[in-house]
Design a protein around this motif. Structure first.
Motif, PDB file in Angstrom:
ATOM      1  N   ALA A 266     -14.009 -41.812   9.477  1.00 47.30           N
ATOM      2  CA  ALA A 266     -12.921 -42.770   9.679  1.00 47.30           C
ATOM      3  C   ALA A 266     -11.697 -42.218   8.951  1.00 47.30           C
ATOM      4  O   ALA A 266     -11.513 -42.467   7.753  1.00 47.30           O
ATOM      5  CB  ALA A 266     -13.299 -44.141   9.135  1.00 47.30           C
ATOM      6  N   THR A 268      -8.679 -42.874   8.449  1.00 47.81           N
ATOM      7  CA  THR A 268      -7.533 -43.742   8.177  1.00 47.81           C
ATOM      8  C   THR A 268      -7.162 -43.668   6.696  1.00 47.81           C
ATOM      9  O   THR A 268      -8.011 -43.385   5.845  1.00 47.81           O
ATOM     10  CB  THR A 268      -7.851 -45.190   8.570  1.00 47.81           C
ATOM     11  N   ASP A 320     -17.303 -44.540  20.753  1.00 44.11           N
ATOM     12  CA  ASP A 320     -16.552 -45.343  21.713  1.00 44.11           C
ATOM     13  C   ASP A 320     -16.841 -44.774  23.099  1.00 44.11           C
ATOM     14  O   ASP A 320     -16.092 -43.970  23.631  1.00 44.11           O
ATOM     15  CB  ASP A 320     -15.053 -45.287  21.395  1.00 44.11           C
ATOM     16  N   LYS A 351      -6.929 -39.999  16.049  1.00 43.74           N
ATOM     17  CA  LYS A 351      -8.117 -40.830  15.830  1.00 43.74           C
ATOM     18  C   LYS A 351      -7.812 -41.950  14.841  1.00 43.74           C
ATOM     19  O   LYS A 351      -8.211 -43.108  15.050  1.00 43.74           O
ATOM     20  CB  LYS A 351      -9.261 -39.959  15.307  1.00 43.74           C
ATOM     21  N   LEU A 355      -7.761 -46.159  15.545  1.00 47.01           N
ATOM     22  CA  LEU A 355      -8.478 -47.142  14.727  1.00 47.01           C
ATOM     23  C   LEU A 355      -7.516 -48.193  14.167  1.00 47.01           C
ATOM     24  O   LEU A 355      -7.774 -49.396  14.251  1.00 47.01           O
ATOM     25  CB  LEU A 355      -9.213 -46.447  13.582  1.00 47.01           C
ATOM     26  N   VAL A 361     -12.790 -48.143  18.862  1.00 48.17           N
ATOM     27  CA  VAL A 361     -13.727 -48.611  17.848  1.00 48.17           C
ATOM     28  C   VAL A 361     -15.130 -48.245  18.330  1.00 48.17           C
ATOM     29  O   VAL A 361     -15.338 -47.959  19.517  1.00 48.17           O
ATOM     30  CB  VAL A 361     -13.580 -50.145  17.653  1.00 48.17           C
ATOM     31  N   TYR A 409     -17.983 -41.968  15.592  1.00 47.31           N
ATOM     32  CA  TYR A 409     -17.623 -42.562  14.306  1.00 47.31           C
ATOM     33  C   TYR A 409     -18.763 -42.594  13.294  1.00 47.31           C
ATOM     34  O   TYR A 409     -18.503 -42.704  12.100  1.00 47.31           O
ATOM     35  CB  TYR A 409     -17.102 -43.993  14.524  1.00 47.31           C
ATOM     36  N   PRO A 438     -12.197 -52.166  11.482  1.00 44.83           N
ATOM     37  CA  PRO A 438     -12.837 -51.469  12.615  1.00 44.83           C
ATOM     38  C   PRO A 438     -14.206 -50.888  12.284  1.00 44.83           C
ATOM     39  O   PRO A 438     -15.041 -50.741  13.181  1.00 44.83           O
ATOM     40  CB  PRO A 438     -11.828 -50.364  12.981  1.00 44.83           C
TER      41      PRO A 438
END
Length: 446
Positions: A266, A268, A320, A351, A355, A361, A409, A438
């Motif tokens: 992830a 982020t 996903d 990516k 998210l 997701v 993910y 997410p």
């Protein structure tokens, strides 16, 4: 000041389309066949060969039909790969309906306990609104399956086969969620009337009795003991009498579930790599194994999957699935559709952006059963799905490495494959994410 759409603006956009004659051909193709069919890239289809340098022998794929139990099917498939090889079985399946029954029963209790815990929260607030939106569903996570198996074990499919309601779950889910929301109303009214917490839990027991009856009528009652009879590929007959589901798992499956952990990618900004995470109010078994992830960069993520596959062990993963994929061809590839060439503009988020901005997701769980390595690096992956044999290549899909980077993910890995620094990182207390993060998504797609 807000600006509306003018007739002149719409006419200008229309002229821009009509200026190029080929746009009419593209428009006709899309209107007649659909966007994906009109833009499929045959070069991508040709390049996604269903041949791999490293493959695990598996067998006939399972079929979750019109239910969202992919996470459950995928996890049980990883068990049967080992079980089939060890006991010389052919196309043996564990009962997905057995784990489904206990999952729904436990989710009902988890929801009602959450309603008791949050009785002072405003019903119109974000938390209660979120919880009431879906009191329970078919979807789930790896750690939720582990919690079920540790408590209830597993049984062969023949002992508790599928029913109409397990294979087509919409009616059951709708009815059960309506009952659980009604129960939430009753619990909050009891609290508002000044009843102590013990009274609420006593009321909850009566509610669970109704849930059990609903599930028993729709799915059948789970066996407490059973006889396991089979004939192996050498035609030898075997019989195990009066075995419990827990003893069956220990003897015939034998996975040490505590060794398997969830690795996520992830990227982020709010989730630094090398940290562990959990999600508030995400689970099924009260007091069971909590959901926990270790976040790593994508190259580490893939290297761990390769290690496990090269050791002849399949890998549960979450992705996903609908993004840039075709279920008929059984292909997942970022270059599968020439959308940019057709429309003349790009669809380009990273990516992390997908998210953060709710464009992607985890929706589906499957099993990695092979990988194609070129100079030690993967270029495509073999995927066992749970949509039956009529999709893909006898139910198997091929995934490009670029698609793995963008839309996968989560993987589940034996801790022994982790380098020492990641094993230490796993021992950290997890950072709690909000319920709507997410990474709190459940694999449910069918």
């Amino acid at each position: 000041m807000a600006k509306d759409i003018t007739r002149e603006m719409a006419e200008r956009f229309s002229r821009q389309i009509r200026e190029l004659p080929q746009n009419k051909v593209i428009q006709n193709a899309m209107m007649k066949n659909g966007i994906k069919a009109a833009t499929i890239n045959n070069d991508a289809v040709v390049s996604m060969n269903h041949v791999f340098s490293h493959e695990i022998e598996t067998g006939k794929v399972s079929n979750q039909k019109q239910s969202g139990r992919c996470w459950m099917f995928a996890a049980l498939n990883t068990f049967t790969h080992k079980l089939n090889a060890k006991f010389r079985l052919k196309d043996f399946e564990l009962s997905q309906n057995y784990t489904n029954f206990w999952d729904k029963f436990e989710k009902a209790n988890y929801f009602l306990e959450t309603m008791i815990e949050t009785v002072d929260e405003p019903v119109e607030g974000r938390l209660i609104s979120w919880l009431l939106e879906t009191p329970q569903q078919d979807g789930g996570q790896w750690d939720m399956l582990v919690a079920l198996i540790k408590k209830y074990g597993v049984v062969p499919k023949q002992v508790m086969p599928e029913t109409y309601n397990s294979s087509s779950s919409r009616e059951l889910n709708s009815l059960l969620n309506a009952k659980l929301r009604e129960n939430a109303v009753k619990l909050r009214k009891l609290h508002a009337a000044g009843q102590p917490e013990e009274e609420l839990r006593q009321a909850k027991e009566g509610m669970l009795a109704e849930v059990y009856k609903l599930l028993a009528f729709a799915l059948g009652e789970p066996p407490k003991t059973f006889d396991f009879e089979f004939r192996d590929t050498d035609k030898l007959f075997h019989r195990e009498q009066n075995i419990t589901p827990q003893a069956f798992f220990e003897k015939y499956v034998g996975f040490d579930l505590d060794n398997y952990i969830s690795i996520i990618n992830a990227p982020t900004s709010d989730k630094p790599y090398g940290k562990t995470y959990t999600v508030q109010y995400l689970g099924n078994v009260v007091g069971g194994k909590p959901v926990k992830y270790l976040n790593v960069d994508i190259e580490t993520f893939k290297s761990l999957a390769v290690k496990q596959l090269k050791d002849n062990r399949s890998v549960w993963f979450g992705c996903d699935v609908a993004a840039s994929s075709d279920r008929n061809e059984g292909i997942m590839d970022t270059g599968l559709f020439d959308l940019e060439k057709a429309f003349g503009f790009s669809f380009g988020m990273t990516k992390a952006e997908r998210l953060d901005y709710k464009d992607s997701v985890m929706t589906h769980a499957m099993v990695l059963t092979g990988v194609n390595l070129v100079d030690g690096k993967p270029d495509r992956w073999k995927v066992e799905n749970s949509w039956g044999e009529k999709v893909g290549k006898d139910g198997y899909f091929v995934m490009s490495d670029a698609w793995m980077d963008e839309y996968t993910y989560q993987i589940v890995i034996d801790k022994k494959y982790l380098p020492e620094e990641l094993q230490k990182a796993w021992e950290q207390d997890p950072i709690a994410l909000k319920p709507w993060d997410p990474m709190g998504s459940l694999a449910w797609m069918h």
